[in-house]
Scaffold this active site. Structure first.
Site, PDB file in Angstrom:
ATOM      1  N   LEU A  25       0.872  -1.167   0.000  1.00  0.00           N
ATOM      2  CA  LEU A  25       0.000   0.000   0.000  1.00  0.00           C
ATOM      3  C   LEU A  25       0.909   1.215   0.000  1.00  0.00           C
ATOM      4  O   LEU A  25       1.899   1.252   0.744  1.00  0.00           O
ATOM      5  CB  LEU A  25      -0.904   0.021   1.243  1.00  0.00           C
ATOM      6  CG  LEU A  25      -1.983  -1.070   1.327  1.00  0.00           C
ATOM      7  CD1 LEU A  25      -2.718  -0.973   2.660  1.00  0.00           C
ATOM      8  CD2 LEU A  25      -2.978  -0.951   0.176  1.00  0.00           C
ATOM      9  N   ASP A  26       0.593   2.222  -0.836  1.00  0.00           N
ATOM     10  CA  ASP A  26       1.475   3.376  -0.903  1.00  0.00           C
ATOM     11  C   ASP A  26       1.365   4.224   0.362  1.00  0.00           C
ATOM     12  O   ASP A  26       0.523   3.981   1.229  1.00  0.00           O
ATOM     13  CB  ASP A  26       1.221   4.200  -2.179  1.00  0.00           C
ATOM     14  CG  ASP A  26      -0.162   4.832  -2.219  1.00  0.00           C
ATOM     15  OD1 ASP A  26      -0.609   5.349  -1.184  1.00  0.00           O
ATOM     16  OD2 ASP A  26      -0.792   4.833  -3.292  1.00  0.00           O
ATOM     17  N   LEU A  27       2.221   5.226   0.457  1.00  0.00           N
ATOM     18  CA  LEU A  27       2.355   6.031   1.666  1.00  0.00           C
ATOM     19  C   LEU A  27       1.024   6.604   2.148  1.00  0.00           C
ATOM     20  O   LEU A  27       0.726   6.610   3.349  1.00  0.00           O
ATOM     21  CB  LEU A  27       3.351   7.169   1.405  1.00  0.00           C
ATOM     22  CG  LEU A  27       3.620   8.132   2.564  1.00  0.00           C
ATOM     23  CD1 LEU A  27       4.369   7.433   3.686  1.00  0.00           C
ATOM     24  CD2 LEU A  27       4.407   9.344   2.072  1.00  0.00           C
ATOM     25  N   THR A  34      -2.093   5.572   1.381  1.00  0.00           N
ATOM     26  CA  THR A  34      -3.214   4.635   1.384  1.00  0.00           C
ATOM     27  C   THR A  34      -3.228   3.860   2.700  1.00  0.00           C
ATOM     28  O   THR A  34      -2.198   3.366   3.157  1.00  0.00           O
ATOM     29  CB  THR A  34      -3.132   3.653   0.202  1.00  0.00           C
ATOM     30  OG1 THR A  34      -3.147   4.388  -1.021  1.00  0.00           O
ATOM     31  CG2 THR A  34      -4.302   2.684   0.210  1.00  0.00           C
TER      32      THR A  34
END
Length: 267
Positions: free
Chosen positions: A102-104, A106
């Site tokens: 999961l990106d920063l 999210t």
């Protein structure tokens, strides 16, 4: 061989490959070569430690982690940001593997497991494991935009689409949607919305395959699956319930450059 060593927590695959090339790993008293295989009964020596290779069914562990915004999905971050691994329980053997990322910015459900076979199967596109996200979109979204996203749009790395879109409430100039994708490409959900001119204000993953984010698991907390749930998860991914893997059994620790002590006779 490096796969077996990495599973035992003796280093990263890449780092172990370098050590094998430098002749630092012995198999049955002979320096190993990159690409060498090991089997049950083999003796491995590394850093003055000896291990016996054994075929066994390991007791794997899997966690549901509620990732908050601002954490990165990596083991270490050169910028010093908090990572999802900082809050996880320490392992005596093996390592935690993130099932996807999961990106920063999210939040939401992140699965972490010691079962590399399960992680690879769930992440591979051929597995068709769906992911469900809750999205807050700035402004209104037209029916035409929704149809585009269901039919498919062209992204930089190829065509993509949502397999399902369920509209929610509209509050404070934002529209809520629940969407489902069948792949896990980098920032795919955000890029899909951007491709039709919409902007994501908040993004949260609420389901990965058959696993839902429990309401009781607050951001920054985790919940461990039971051994039975882990077996069910493997079966759902098309894997046998009890994996057989090559594990390392520690044999001894030898002091570098020292011979074993000699027994003294009586008298």
């Amino acid at each position: 061989m490096q796969k077996v060593l990495a599973r035992a927590g003796l280093g990263s695959r890449r780092g172990l490959e370098s050590r094998i090339e430098q002749g630092e790993v012995l198999v049955n008293k002979v320096p190993a070569r990159l690409g060498s295989s090991v089997g049950s009964g083999d003796l491995i020596e590394l850093d003055q430690r000896e291990f016996r290779v054994q075929a066994a069914s390991p007791g794997h562990r899997t966690l549901i982690y509620h990732k908050p915004e601002g954490e990165v999905t990596t083991n270490s971050d050169p910028e010093g940001r908090r990572t999802v691994f900082d809050r996880l329980p320490r392992l005596k053997e093996g390592r935690w593997i993130s099932v996807g990322r999961l990106d920063l910015n999210t939040a939401g459900l992140l699965l972490l497991t010691t079962d590399g076979e399960l992680a690879n199967r769930m992440m591979h596109p051929s597995g068709g494991v769906d992911r469900e996200y809750l999205c807050r979109i700035r402004g209104a979204v037209s029916e035409e935009q929704i149809q585009q996203l269901l039919t498919g749009v062209e992204l930089d790395d190829g065509p993509a689409r949502f397999s399902d879109i369920v509209p929610g409430e509209v509050t404070g100039g934002h529209s809520w949607y629940t969407v489902v994708i069948l792949e896990g490409r980098n920032r795919e959900v955000r890029r899909l919305w951007e491709a039709v001119g919409a902007q994501v204000a908040r993004l949260k993953r609420v389901r990965f395959g058959p696993v839902f984010l429990p309401p009781a698991v607050r951001p920054g907390r985790y919940q461990e699956l039971s051994p039975e749930d882990h077996r069910v998860l493997r079966e759902d991914a098309g894997l046998p319930p009890q994996p057989i893997e090559l594990l390392l059994q520690p044999m001894s620790i030898r002091a570098a450059g020292k011979a074993p002590p000699q027994r003294r006779g009586k008298g």
